[in-house]
Design a protein around this motif. Structure first.
Motif, PDB file in Angstrom:
ATOM      1  N   ALA A 192       0.833  -1.209   0.000  1.00  0.00           N
ATOM      2  CA  ALA A 192       0.000   0.000   0.000  1.00  0.00           C
ATOM      3  C   ALA A 192       0.864   1.255   0.000  1.00  0.00           C
ATOM      4  CB  ALA A 192      -0.942  -0.005   1.202  1.00  0.00           C
ATOM      5  N   VAL A 193       1.926   1.262   0.806  1.00  0.00           N
ATOM      6  CA  VAL A 193       2.843   2.411   0.843  1.00  0.00           C
ATOM      7  C   VAL A 193       3.473   2.621  -0.522  1.00  0.00           C
ATOM      8  CG1 VAL A 193       5.051   3.242   1.783  1.00  0.00           C
ATOM      9  CG2 VAL A 193       3.306   2.323   3.315  1.00  0.00           C
ATOM     10  N   VAL A 194       3.933   1.549  -1.142  1.00  0.00           N
ATOM     11  CA  VAL A 194       4.557   1.633  -2.457  1.00  0.00           C
ATOM     12  C   VAL A 194       3.567   2.155  -3.498  1.00  0.00           C
ATOM     13  CG1 VAL A 194       5.459   0.220  -4.366  1.00  0.00           C
ATOM     14  CG2 VAL A 194       6.430  -0.004  -2.062  1.00  0.00           C
ATOM     15  N   GLU A 195       2.355   1.635  -3.499  1.00  0.00           N
ATOM     16  CA  GLU A 195       1.352   2.094  -4.471  1.00  0.00           C
ATOM     17  C   GLU A 195       1.073   3.586  -4.322  1.00  0.00           C
ATOM     18  OE1 GLU A 195      -2.244  -0.234  -4.953  1.00  0.00           O
ATOM     19  OE2 GLU A 195      -1.135  -2.053  -4.446  1.00  0.00           O
ATOM     20  N   ILE A 196       0.913   4.056  -3.095  1.00  0.00           N
ATOM     21  CA  ILE A 196       0.654   5.479  -2.858  1.00  0.00           C
ATOM     22  C   ILE A 196       1.846   6.320  -3.309  1.00  0.00           C
ATOM     23  CG2 ILE A 196       0.356   7.230  -1.052  1.00  0.00           C
ATOM     24  CD1 ILE A 196      -1.350   5.051   0.444  1.00  0.00           C
ATOM     25  N   CYS A 197       3.045   5.888  -2.961  1.00  0.00           N
ATOM     26  CA  CYS A 197       4.247   6.643  -3.331  1.00  0.00           C
ATOM     27  C   CYS A 197       4.433   6.685  -4.844  1.00  0.00           C
ATOM     28  CB  CYS A 197       5.479   6.061  -2.649  1.00  0.00           C
ATOM     29  SG  CYS A 197       5.536   6.391  -0.873  1.00  0.00           S
ATOM     30  N   ILE A 198       4.185   5.574  -5.509  1.00  0.00           N
ATOM     31  CA  ILE A 198       4.317   5.559  -6.969  1.00  0.00           C
ATOM     32  C   ILE A 198       3.298   6.502  -7.606  1.00  0.00           C
ATOM     33  CG2 ILE A 198       3.968   4.145  -9.044  1.00  0.00           C
ATOM     34  CD1 ILE A 198       5.391   1.865  -7.557  1.00  0.00           C
ATOM     35  N   THR A 199       2.086   6.491  -7.107  1.00  0.00           N
ATOM     36  CA  THR A 199       1.068   7.400  -7.641  1.00  0.00           C
ATOM     37  C   THR A 199       1.503   8.850  -7.452  1.00  0.00           C
ATOM     38  OG1 THR A 199      -0.693   5.807  -7.221  1.00  0.00           O
ATOM     39  CG2 THR A 199      -1.343   8.119  -7.455  1.00  0.00           C
ATOM     40  N   ARG A 200       2.028   9.159  -6.277  1.00  0.00           N
ATOM     41  CA  ARG A 200       2.470  10.532  -6.013  1.00  0.00           C
ATOM     42  C   ARG A 200       3.639  10.916  -6.917  1.00  0.00           C
ATOM     43  NH1 ARG A 200       2.370  14.849  -6.535  1.00  0.00           N
ATOM     44  NH2 ARG A 200       2.863  16.527  -5.088  1.00  0.00           N
ATOM     45  N   ILE A 201       4.578   9.999  -7.086  1.00  0.00           N
ATOM     46  CA  ILE A 201       5.766  10.262  -7.911  1.00  0.00           C
ATOM     47  C   ILE A 201       5.380  10.444  -9.372  1.00  0.00           C
ATOM     48  CG2 ILE A 201       7.874   9.190  -8.834  1.00  0.00           C
ATOM     49  CD1 ILE A 201       8.230   7.952  -5.983  1.00  0.00           C
ATOM     50  N   THR A 202       4.573   9.554  -9.899  1.00  0.00           N
ATOM     51  CA  THR A 202       4.213   9.657 -11.321  1.00  0.00           C
ATOM     52  C   THR A 202       3.392  10.922 -11.579  1.00  0.00           C
ATOM     53  OG1 THR A 202       2.324   8.154 -11.018  1.00  0.00           O
ATOM     54  CG2 THR A 202       4.402   7.189 -11.798  1.00  0.00           C
ATOM     55  N   THR A 203       2.561  11.297 -10.630  1.00  0.00           N
ATOM     56  CA  THR A 203       1.812  12.550 -10.763  1.00  0.00           C
ATOM     57  C   THR A 203       2.769  13.739 -10.803  1.00  0.00           C
ATOM     58  OG1 THR A 203      -0.101  11.621  -9.627  1.00  0.00           O
ATOM     59  CG2 THR A 203       0.052  14.025  -9.696  1.00  0.00           C
ATOM     60  N   ALA A 204       3.729  13.765  -9.896  1.00  0.00           N
ATOM     61  CA  ALA A 204       4.694  14.873  -9.851  1.00  0.00           C
ATOM     62  C   ALA A 204       5.538  14.919 -11.121  1.00  0.00           C
ATOM     63  CB  ALA A 204       5.587  14.746  -8.618  1.00  0.00           C
ATOM     64  N   ILE A 205       5.909  13.770 -11.630  1.00  0.00           N
ATOM     65  CA  ILE A 205       6.700  13.737 -12.869  1.00  0.00           C
ATOM     66  C   ILE A 205       5.891  14.307 -14.028  1.00  0.00           C
ATOM     67  CG2 ILE A 205       7.677  12.172 -14.610  1.00  0.00           C
ATOM     68  CD1 ILE A 205       8.770  10.491 -12.258  1.00  0.00           C
ATOM     69  N   ARG A 206       4.639  13.903 -14.125  1.00  0.00           N
ATOM     70  CA  ARG A 206       3.784  14.447 -15.197  1.00  0.00           C
ATOM     71  C   ARG A 206       3.599  15.959 -15.042  1.00  0.00           C
ATOM     72  NH1 ARG A 206       1.189   9.487 -15.017  1.00  0.00           N
ATOM     73  NH2 ARG A 206      -0.207  10.089 -13.354  1.00  0.00           N
ATOM     74  N   GLU A 207       3.292  16.406 -13.835  1.00  0.00           N
ATOM     75  CA  GLU A 207       2.998  17.820 -13.606  1.00  0.00           C
ATOM     76  C   GLU A 207       4.232  18.718 -13.785  1.00  0.00           C
ATOM     77  OE1 GLU A 207      -0.030  19.204 -13.194  1.00  0.00           O
ATOM     78  OE2 GLU A 207      -0.780  17.177 -13.570  1.00  0.00           O
ATOM     79  N   THR A 208       5.396  18.214 -13.429  1.00  0.00           N
ATOM     80  CA  THR A 208       6.630  19.015 -13.565  1.00  0.00           C
ATOM     81  C   THR A 208       7.337  18.755 -14.886  1.00  0.00           C
ATOM     82  OG1 THR A 208       7.960  17.341 -12.405  1.00  0.00           O
ATOM     83  CG2 THR A 208       6.993  19.118 -11.057  1.00  0.00           C
ATOM     84  N   GLU A 209       6.773  17.840 -15.682  1.00  0.00           N
ATOM     85  CA  GLU A 209       7.360  17.472 -16.972  1.00  0.00           C
ATOM     86  C   GLU A 209       8.851  17.132 -16.829  1.00  0.00           C
ATOM     87  OE1 GLU A 209       6.396  20.374 -19.972  1.00  0.00           O
ATOM     88  OE2 GLU A 209       4.254  20.273 -19.487  1.00  0.00           O
ATOM     89  N   SER A 210       9.143  16.297 -15.843  1.00  0.00           N
ATOM     90  CA  SER A 210      10.534  15.941 -15.540  1.00  0.00           C
ATOM     91  C   SER A 210      10.846  14.478 -15.858  1.00  0.00           C
ATOM     92  CB  SER A 210      10.828  16.242 -14.067  1.00  0.00           C
ATOM     93  OG  SER A 210       9.953  15.536 -13.219  1.00  0.00           O
ATOM     94  N   ILE A 211      10.165  13.919 -16.852  1.00  0.00           N
ATOM     95  CA  ILE A 211      10.372  12.513 -17.194  1.00  0.00           C
ATOM     96  C   ILE A 211      11.811  12.240 -17.624  1.00  0.00           C
ATOM     97  CG2 ILE A 211       9.543  12.783 -19.578  1.00  0.00           C
ATOM     98  CD1 ILE A 211       8.992   9.674 -17.387  1.00  0.00           C
ATOM     99  N   GLU A 212      12.427  13.159 -18.359  1.00  0.00           N
ATOM    100  CA  GLU A 212      13.813  12.930 -18.780  1.00  0.00           C
ATOM    101  C   GLU A 212      14.755  12.861 -17.574  1.00  0.00           C
ATOM    102  OE1 GLU A 212      11.930  15.238 -20.410  1.00  0.00           O
ATOM    103  OE2 GLU A 212      12.095  14.799 -22.558  1.00  0.00           O
ATOM    104  N   LYS A 213      14.493  13.674 -16.580  1.00  0.00           N
ATOM    105  CA  LYS A 213      15.342  13.709 -15.386  1.00  0.00           C
ATOM    106  C   LYS A 213      15.208  12.423 -14.563  1.00  0.00           C
ATOM    107  CE  LYS A 213      16.305  16.468 -11.269  1.00  0.00           C
ATOM    108  NZ  LYS A 213      15.946  17.689 -10.527  1.00  0.00           N
ATOM    109  N   HIS A 214      14.004  11.882 -14.493  1.00  0.00           N
ATOM    110  CA  HIS A 214      13.750  10.723 -13.630  1.00  0.00           C
ATOM    111  C   HIS A 214      13.516   9.428 -14.408  1.00  0.00           C
ATOM    112  CE1 HIS A 214      13.664  13.490 -10.334  1.00  0.00           C
ATOM    113  NE2 HIS A 214      12.761  14.224 -10.979  1.00  0.00           N
ATOM    114  N   GLY A 215      13.670   9.500 -15.731  1.00  0.00           N
ATOM    115  CA  GLY A 215      13.428   8.328 -16.568  1.00  0.00           C
ATOM    116  C   GLY A 215      14.293   7.136 -16.211  1.00  0.00           C
ATOM    117  N   LYS A 216      15.551   7.376 -15.933  1.00  0.00           N
ATOM    118  CA  LYS A 216      16.459   6.268 -15.610  1.00  0.00           C
ATOM    119  C   LYS A 216      16.004   5.536 -14.344  1.00  0.00           C
ATOM    120  CE  LYS A 216      21.350   5.222 -15.179  1.00  0.00           C
ATOM    121  NZ  LYS A 216      22.717   5.730 -15.184  1.00  0.00           N
ATOM    122  N   ALA A 217      15.616   6.287 -13.318  1.00  0.00           N
ATOM    123  CA  ALA A 217      15.152   5.671 -12.066  1.00  0.00           C
ATOM    124  C   ALA A 217      13.819   4.957 -12.271  1.00  0.00           C
ATOM    125  CB  ALA A 217      15.035   6.729 -10.968  1.00  0.00           C
ATOM    126  N   LEU A 218      12.932   5.536 -13.065  1.00  0.00           N
ATOM    127  CA  LEU A 218      11.653   4.881 -13.368  1.00  0.00           C
ATOM    128  C   LEU A 218      11.874   3.561 -14.088  1.00  0.00           C
ATOM    129  CD1 LEU A 218       9.314   7.763 -14.609  1.00  0.00           C
ATOM    130  CD2 LEU A 218       8.790   6.142 -12.791  1.00  0.00           C
TER     131      LEU A 218
END
Length: 178
Positions: free
Chosen positions: A56-82
């Motif tokens: 449950a913690v992982v699911e919530i954190c992933i949702t928060r992270i993917t939302t932040a990546i979309r909103e900040t348009e930072s996929i290139e910066k975090h793509g490797k970790a994703l």
């Protein structure tokens, strides 16, 4: 890493995980790759498959992270970790149980896949993602494969050269499924 992300992930604190959504996207953007690495470690633990709290913690954190990546348009910066987290799911069971319920790692893979592959028009991200996507196609989770093939079709339209090295495998799997 942002203090709250660090606290939630270190303590696997489900009661505080929802508080991550009260943070501004820009406030946490700099720590998303590190949070993804922590999630990879948690999801790779021996008892993750049976630990509902950690899932449950992982699911919530992933949702928060993917939302932040979309909103900040930072996929290139975090793509490797994703992609690293996504690829780590291949080390685990991805086939649904008899009741058609996705395994914990298939859920992670699905969430990460959509975040990554929605950026099919960004060649640096696709260069990281396509080889991993092809590995997922070979794993046999029909739902993941169905979604993956849709995204890969879009990627082929945008950047055909990225898929050229994988056409043999893709065609083989297509004929295998049909």
């Amino acid at each position: 890493m942002h203090h709250l992300f660090g606290l939630v992930l270190a303590q696997k604190d489900l009661s505080r995980a929802g508080d991550l959504f009260s943070l501004d996207d820009a406030e946490i953007e700099g720590s998303l790759s590190e949070a993804l690495e922590q999630i990879r470690i948690i999801s790779s633990s021996v008892d993750y498959q049976t630990n509902d709290n950690d899932q449950a913690v992982v699911e919530i954190c992933i949702t928060r992270i993917t939302t932040a990546i979309r909103e900040t348009e930072s996929i290139e910066k975090h793509g490797k970790a994703l992609v690293a987290l996504w690829e780590s799911c291949l080390e685990h069971n991805l086939k649904p149980s008899g009741k058609d319920e996705d395994t914990p790692h298939a859920k992670i893979a699905s969430d990460i896949m959509s975040c990554i592959l929605q950026n099919y028009n960004r060649p640096p991200v696709m260069a990281l993602a396509v080889p991993v996507a092809v590995k997922f196609l070979q794993r046999g989770n029909k739902e993941l494969c169905r979604n993956m093939s849709s995204y890969l079709s879009l990627a082929a339209i945008a950047e055909v050269d990225l898929l050229a090295d994988h056409t043999d495998v893709i065609f083989f799997l297509f004929f295998l499924w049909c």
